[in-house]
Scaffold this motif. Structure first.
Motif, PDB file in Angstrom:
ATOM      1  N   LEU A  49       0.930  -1.000   0.161  1.00 49.23           N
ATOM      2  CA  LEU A  49      -0.071  -0.128  -0.028  1.00 49.23           C
ATOM      3  C   LEU A  49       0.837   1.396   0.015  1.00 49.23           C
ATOM      4  N   LEU A  50       0.826   2.000  -0.947  1.00 45.33           N
ATOM      5  CA  LEU A  50       1.928   2.952  -1.401  1.00 45.33           C
ATOM      6  C   LEU A  50       1.088   4.365  -1.337  1.00 45.33           C
ATOM      7  N   ASP A  51       1.605   5.267  -0.474  1.00 48.55           N
ATOM      8  CA  ASP A  51       1.446   6.780  -0.385  1.00 48.55           C
ATOM      9  C   ASP A  51       2.339   7.342  -1.679  1.00 48.55           C
ATOM     10  N   LEU A  52       2.166   8.450  -2.309  1.00 47.89           N
ATOM     11  CA  LEU A  52       2.843   9.109  -3.219  1.00 47.89           C
ATOM     12  C   LEU A  52       3.808  10.056  -2.657  1.00 47.89           C
ATOM     13  N   MET A  53       3.090  11.036  -2.053  1.00 46.94           N
ATOM     14  CA  MET A  53       3.882  12.090  -1.326  1.00 46.94           C
ATOM     15  C   MET A  53       4.608  11.490  -0.164  1.00 46.94           C
ATOM     16  N   LEU A  54       5.778  11.104  -0.245  1.00 48.03           N
ATOM     17  CA  LEU A  54       6.620  10.522   0.732  1.00 48.03           C
ATOM     18  C   LEU A  54       7.945  11.623   0.966  1.00 48.03           C
ATOM     19  N   PRO A  55       8.583  11.503   2.004  1.00 46.26           N
ATOM     20  CA  PRO A  55       9.907  12.189   2.337  1.00 46.26           C
ATOM     21  C   PRO A  55      10.930  11.286   1.785  1.00 46.26           C
ATOM     22  N   LYS A  56      12.054  11.935   1.381  1.00 45.82           N
ATOM     23  CA  LYS A  56      13.396  11.052   0.981  1.00 45.82           C
ATOM     24  C   LYS A  56      13.243  10.590  -0.379  1.00 45.82           C
ATOM     25  N   MET A  57      12.015   9.876  -0.692  1.00 40.14           N
ATOM     26  CA  MET A  57      11.945   9.628  -2.250  1.00 40.14           C
ATOM     27  C   MET A  57      10.231   9.565  -2.662  1.00 40.14           C
ATOM     28  N   HIS A  58      10.106  10.032  -3.583  1.00 36.99           N
ATOM     29  CA  HIS A  58       8.709  10.016  -4.035  1.00 36.99           C
ATOM     30  C   HIS A  58       8.125   8.584  -4.283  1.00 36.99           C
ATOM     31  N   GLY A  59       6.697   8.549  -4.009  1.00 38.92           N
ATOM     32  CA  GLY A  59       6.152   7.136  -4.209  1.00 38.92           C
ATOM     33  C   GLY A  59       6.325   6.566  -5.632  1.00 38.92           C
ATOM     34  N   LYS A  60       6.283   7.216  -6.604  1.00 42.35           N
ATOM     35  CA  LYS A  60       6.504   6.964  -7.925  1.00 42.35           C
ATOM     36  C   LYS A  60       7.848   6.411  -8.100  1.00 42.35           C
ATOM     37  N   VAL A  62       9.660   4.740  -5.838  1.00 45.82           N
ATOM     38  CA  VAL A  62       9.817   3.712  -5.162  1.00 45.82           C
ATOM     39  C   VAL A  62       9.113   2.543  -5.932  1.00 45.82           C
ATOM     40  N   LEU A  63       8.018   2.691  -6.457  1.00 41.37           N
ATOM     41  CA  LEU A  63       7.296   1.969  -7.586  1.00 41.37           C
ATOM     42  C   LEU A  63       8.080   1.580  -8.886  1.00 41.37           C
ATOM     43  N   ARG A  64       8.823   2.830  -9.422  1.00 39.03           N
ATOM     44  CA  ARG A  64       9.573   2.444 -10.336  1.00 39.03           C
ATOM     45  C   ARG A  64      10.956   1.378 -10.263  1.00 39.03           C
ATOM     46  N   ARG A  65      11.322   1.763  -8.812  1.00 40.71           N
ATOM     47  CA  ARG A  65      12.562   0.957  -8.746  1.00 40.71           C
ATOM     48  C   ARG A  65      12.146  -0.491  -8.312  1.00 40.71           C
ATOM     49  N   LEU A  66      10.858  -0.729  -7.794  1.00 33.21           N
ATOM     50  CA  LEU A  66      10.362  -2.016  -7.585  1.00 33.21           C
ATOM     51  C   LEU A  66      10.155  -2.721  -8.886  1.00 33.21           C
ATOM     52  N   ARG A  67       9.485  -2.136  -9.824  1.00 31.24           N
ATOM     53  CA  ARG A  67       9.320  -2.831 -10.883  1.00 31.24           C
ATOM     54  C   ARG A  67      10.812  -3.110 -11.902  1.00 31.24           C
ATOM     55  N   GLU A  68      11.674  -2.149 -11.697  1.00 29.50           N
ATOM     56  CA  GLU A  68      13.065  -2.347 -12.361  1.00 29.50           C
ATOM     57  C   GLU A  68      13.614  -3.416 -11.874  1.00 29.50           C
ATOM     58  N   ARG A  69      13.551  -4.056 -10.742  1.00 30.10           N
ATOM     59  CA  ARG A  69      14.019  -5.331 -10.157  1.00 30.10           C
ATOM     60  C   ARG A  69      12.937  -6.582 -10.396  1.00 30.10           C
ATOM     61  N   HIS A  70      12.025  -6.356 -11.128  1.00 28.48           N
ATOM     62  CA  HIS A  70      11.129  -7.408 -11.867  1.00 28.48           C
ATOM     63  C   HIS A  70      10.476  -7.948 -10.595  1.00 28.48           C
ATOM     64  N   ASN A  71      10.180  -7.175  -9.542  1.00 25.71           N
ATOM     65  CA  ASN A  71       9.342  -7.677  -8.292  1.00 25.71           C
ATOM     66  C   ASN A  71       7.929  -7.478  -8.771  1.00 25.71           C
ATOM     67  N   GLY A  72       7.177  -8.430  -8.985  1.00 21.24           N
ATOM     68  CA  GLY A  72       5.766  -8.318  -9.185  1.00 21.24           C
ATOM     69  C   GLY A  72       4.556  -8.263  -8.292  1.00 21.24           C
ATOM     70  N   VAL A  73       5.032  -7.922  -6.973  1.00 19.30           N
ATOM     71  CA  VAL A  73       3.939  -7.873  -5.809  1.00 19.30           C
ATOM     72  C   VAL A  73       3.146  -6.760  -6.111  1.00 19.30           C
ATOM     73  N   PRO A  74       1.821  -7.031  -5.774  1.00 21.12           N
ATOM     74  CA  PRO A  74       0.561  -6.065  -6.340  1.00 21.12           C
ATOM     75  C   PRO A  74       0.987  -4.899  -5.429  1.00 21.12           C
ATOM     76  N   VAL A  75       0.874  -3.690  -6.188  1.00 22.77           N
ATOM     77  CA  VAL A  75       1.095  -2.298  -5.403  1.00 22.77           C
ATOM     78  C   VAL A  75      -0.363  -1.440  -5.639  1.00 22.77           C
ATOM     79  N   MET A  76      -0.984  -1.178  -4.560  1.00 21.80           N
ATOM     80  CA  MET A  76      -2.105  -0.401  -4.528  1.00 21.80           C
ATOM     81  C   MET A  76      -1.729   1.089  -4.206  1.00 21.80           C
TER      82      MET A  76
END
Length: 223
Positions: A49-60, A62-76
């Motif tokens: 469960l991912l908020d977008l407006m986060l300190p230190k790194m924007h939620g987008k 976080v999502l981009r890095r996650l998918r670049e690692r080919h991690n397919g965990v569902p993200v809401m």
């Protein structure tokens, strides 16, 4: 089911954590983007469960890095922004769902269950392994039509195995699926839970197999 809640508002994070725990979810919390990115490198989750407006790194990011690692965990995505452009951008970047704050907790829980169900082979509400049945809506088990009442830890172990039915689950993966970040993982405890579950499934046509050096496998017994 184990969730990662990435939310920098401590009051909202605490409230959501308590509500989700009441629905029998295990919840870890990351309060900024950098912590979330690191946790997602080290731990396994059923839903993020991912908020977008986060300190230190924007939620987008976080999502981009996650998918670049080919991690397919569902993200809401959970955000106060109802912008169609932002929603389209997040879904295009690999998000699976998008919920605008404020939201009804019933809708959040229902959507989480749908995301988990999408990861199962037939995407049905009920998952079968022989006469062992798991209802993803109620998160209850039954054997031959009789409810199988389990202590929380045993339930968590069997839930992980059922959702990964037909696949070998390592002891490390089981520990990550059962214990939260605030708890001390125990390989010995996993062996105890597996032993207890085997006794409770003794008369079921489903069985937990040990693949030495690899992990555990839930499968239907051979005739």
């Amino acid at each position: 089911m184990k969730l990662l809640l990435i939310e920098d508002n401590p009051q909202l994070a605490h409230w959501l954590e308590q509500i989700l725990k009441e629905h029998k979810f295990k919840v870890d919390i990351a309060a900024d983007g950098e912590i979330a990115d690191q946790v997602l490198r080290d731990e396994n989750y059923d839903v993020v469960l991912l908020d977008l407006m986060l300190p230190k790194m924007h939620g987008k990011n976080v999502l981009r890095r996650l998918r670049e690692r080919h991690n397919g965990v569902p993200v809401m995505i959970l955000t106060a922004s109802g912008s169609i452009d932002e929603k389209v951008e997040c879904l295009g970047a690999g998000a699976d769902d998008y919920l605008v704050k404020p939201f009804e907790i019933r809708e959040l829980v229902a959507r989480i269950k749908v995301l988990v169900r999408r990861q199962t082979p037939d995407k049905a509400a009920e998952i079968h392994c022989g006469d062992l049945v798991y209802d993803s809506n109620t998160r209850q088990f039954a054997v031959a039509g009789t409810t199988l009442a389990l202590p929380a830890r045993e339930h968590d172990v069997l839930e992980v195995l059922m959702l990964k039915q037909g696949k070998t689950v390592s002891k490390t993966a089981l520990m990550k699926g059962v214990f939260s970040l605030s708890e001390e993982p125990s390989a010995d405890a996993i062996e105890i839970y597996i032993s207890r579950l085997r006794k409770k499934l003794e008369h079921s046509s489903a069985a937990i197999m040990t693949l030495r050096g690899l992990g555990y496998l839930l499968r239907q017994k051979d005739d």
